[in-house]
Design a protein around this motif. Structure first.
Motif: not given
Length: 532
Positions: A480, A448, A495, A144-145
């Motif tokens: 995010s 991602s 995220g 995830t971010e």
């Protein structure tokens, strides 16, 4: 059926998930994999995520698996060195269907009715299928971010129904709510149309009984072999009219009495409850109702399939009834939903291939700092009870898939074994236990989640949507970049994008896949974004 044994790598084991479905080949077509808001299931789970604890983060996690807060969220953060997550399988989808209905009426759903696992399990997954009875276990994930956080997906699948051939005959007892509230459009009328269509599609050797309830319960049609008697069944369906209050307890009890009286050896016997579950007369407590029919459930193995209807809907009661009745729940809001339920979902819940199915996931403490399971809050099982076959699990059948999603924080620079997922179930006839496992390594985590394969992207989108609906602090302006620490965004997934961005991503995904179910998801997210 082959017995599978769990592999136990050094460090920790991860064992999880199984799933099933049940195919009856009754109403026309319907891909086993295409569950959409179409597959079903369980108890009043209250809701969603296992938020990260408020304590410090570092090499070891704080908090205990299964610890709960007042809002019903499970705080499952892996204690060191345990790193186990254990739960009963669940394939309900009622929460997602009811949320879509509520949003279509211009209202946000009550957070207590949002169960993330039911959002996630409302969408088709293309997991590999086993050759025979049993499960395949697939484990994958993506970053995830949020730094060091990933989403890890555990997917379970049973064989397609066609692999076994023709199903056994079905003996279905329909328990229909005819209380005053069912007179509103989209409730009893929808149930009648759907039952009539299903009656025409069932086989001659299937049997149907019909019980109605309002302030009292009545057996309108005893167990009747269809054959040349379809007209009799149609007449009974056409005679249904809304009357007075809702004595749901009397309906369920009479329904089970009728099912036992008409029970057929060699057939699959089921009770199907169709109601808005707004009980206001007699027993209104799920435990009390279920205790009254306990012998029928245990001795005869007659399970309960709950079908919810109505804009005002007793979600919690229906969930608990179905879960403790060893069954499943779904929700219908229109004619299309109803056809999917009675002609596609219900057939999947005719035949059982696994009883008391439980999953356990073991995360490797060498690579995993902490984790939490998305949803399944009221399906938690004590880790030591995973192989205790007296402990209740979930009932599943052919043609089904189950998905469990985890938020996982890996240790900086972690490399190697990440987790092992194991599913354990009992043969529905012999009660012989079986297991199957699957592993995942850290190098399987994609860069991602938004570049992952279709199934994982849809899973993430559905989970993020449920997350936003459950989080009191979520809004269209959330981004995010928000910290995933349980303080600034309690209960949120790592995220998590804002609803506006999520709607765009879902719309793009629907366009690329031309998937009608994903298109509806994108529309629901867009509606929620406008309402926040």
């Amino acid at each position: 059926m082959k017995r599978y044994r769990t592999r136990r790598p050094v460090g920790a084991l991860l064992a999880l998930t199984a799933a099933g479905g049940l195919l009856l080949t009754g109403c026309g077509g319907g891909d086993d994999a295409a569950q959409g808001a179409k597959d079903t299931a369980a108890d009043s789970r209250g809701g969603g995520y296992a938020p990260a604890p408020d304590g410090p983060r570092g090499g070891t996690s704080t908090g205990e698996a299964g610890e709960t807060e007042g809002n019903g969220d499970s705080r499952e953060v892996a204690p060191d060195p345990d790193h186990l997550s254990t739960f009963a399988l669940d394939v309900d989808t009622a929460s997602y269907g009811y949320a879509r209905r509520t949003l279509s009426e211009g209202r946000l759903p009550d957070p207590s009715t949002v169960r993330p696992e039911e959002f996630v399990n409302s969408f088709r997954q293309d997991y590999d299928r086993p050759d025979g009875d049993g499960f395949t276990v697939s484990v994958d994930g993506a970053r995830t971010e949020e730094e060091d956080w990933s989403l890890v997906r555990v997917g379970l699948a049973t064989r397609t129904a066609e692999q076994r051939g023709e199903r056994p005959p079905a003996a279905l007892t329909f328990v229909i709510d005819v209380s005053g509230s069912m007179g509103e459009p989209g409730r009893l009328d929808l149930a009648q149309d759907s039952l009539a269509t299903m009656t025409d599609q069932l086989r001659d050797d299937d049997s149907v009984a019909l019980v109605t309830f309002s302030d009292e319960a009545e057996t309108v049609l005893p167990m009747t072999r269809l054959g040349d008697h379809r007209g009799r069944v149609h007449d009974a369906i056409d005679s249904l009219e809304p009357t007075e209050s809702t004595n749901l307890g009397a309906g369920v009890e009479t329904g089970y009495d009728t099912a036992v009286e008409g029970r057929r050896e060699g057939a699959t016997n089921r009770v199907v409850l169709v109601s808005d579950a707004l009980a206001n007369t007699g027993d209104t407590d799920a435990d009390t109702i279920l205790e009254r029919i306990a012998d029928e459930r245990r001795e005869h193995g007659i399970t309960l399939f709950g079908v919810g209807v109505g804009s005002d809907y007793g979600d919690a009661l229906m969930e608990r009834l179905a879960d403790k009745g060893d069954g499943h729940t779904t929700y219908v809001s229109d004619a299309e939903d109803a056809r999917e339920v009675f002609c596609e979902q219900l057939p999947r819940h005719i035949e059982l291939t696994a009883r008391d199915a439980k999953a356990q996931v073991a995360f490797d403490p060498e690579t995993v700092a902490e984790f939490r399971l998305v949803g399944y809050d009221n399906r938690q099982v004590a880790d030591e009870d995973f192989r205790d076959d007296r402990v209740d699990g979930g009932e599943v059948g052919p043609g089904h898939t189950v998905t469990a999603l985890y938020a996982v924080r890996t240790r900086p620079g972690a490399d190697g074994h990440l987790a092992t997922a194991t599913v354990r179930w009992l043969d529905p006839d012999s009660r012989t236990p079986h297991e199957e496992s699957g592993d995942v390594e850290t190098d399987a985590l994609g860069d991602s989640v938004w570049e992952a394969d279709r199934g994982l992207r849809v899973t993430a989108t559905a989970a993020y949507f449920a997350d936003a609906l459950r989080s009191s602090s979520s809004s269209s302006s959330s981004s995010s970049s928000s910290s995933y620490d349980g303080d600034t965004r309690h209960g949120s997934l790592p995220g998590a994008p804002g609803l506006g961005e999520l709607a765009e991503r879902a719309g793009s995904l629907a366009g690329r896949t031309e998937d009608e179910d994903v298109r509806r998801l994108a529309e629901a997210i867009g509606t929620a974004n406008r309402l926040t």
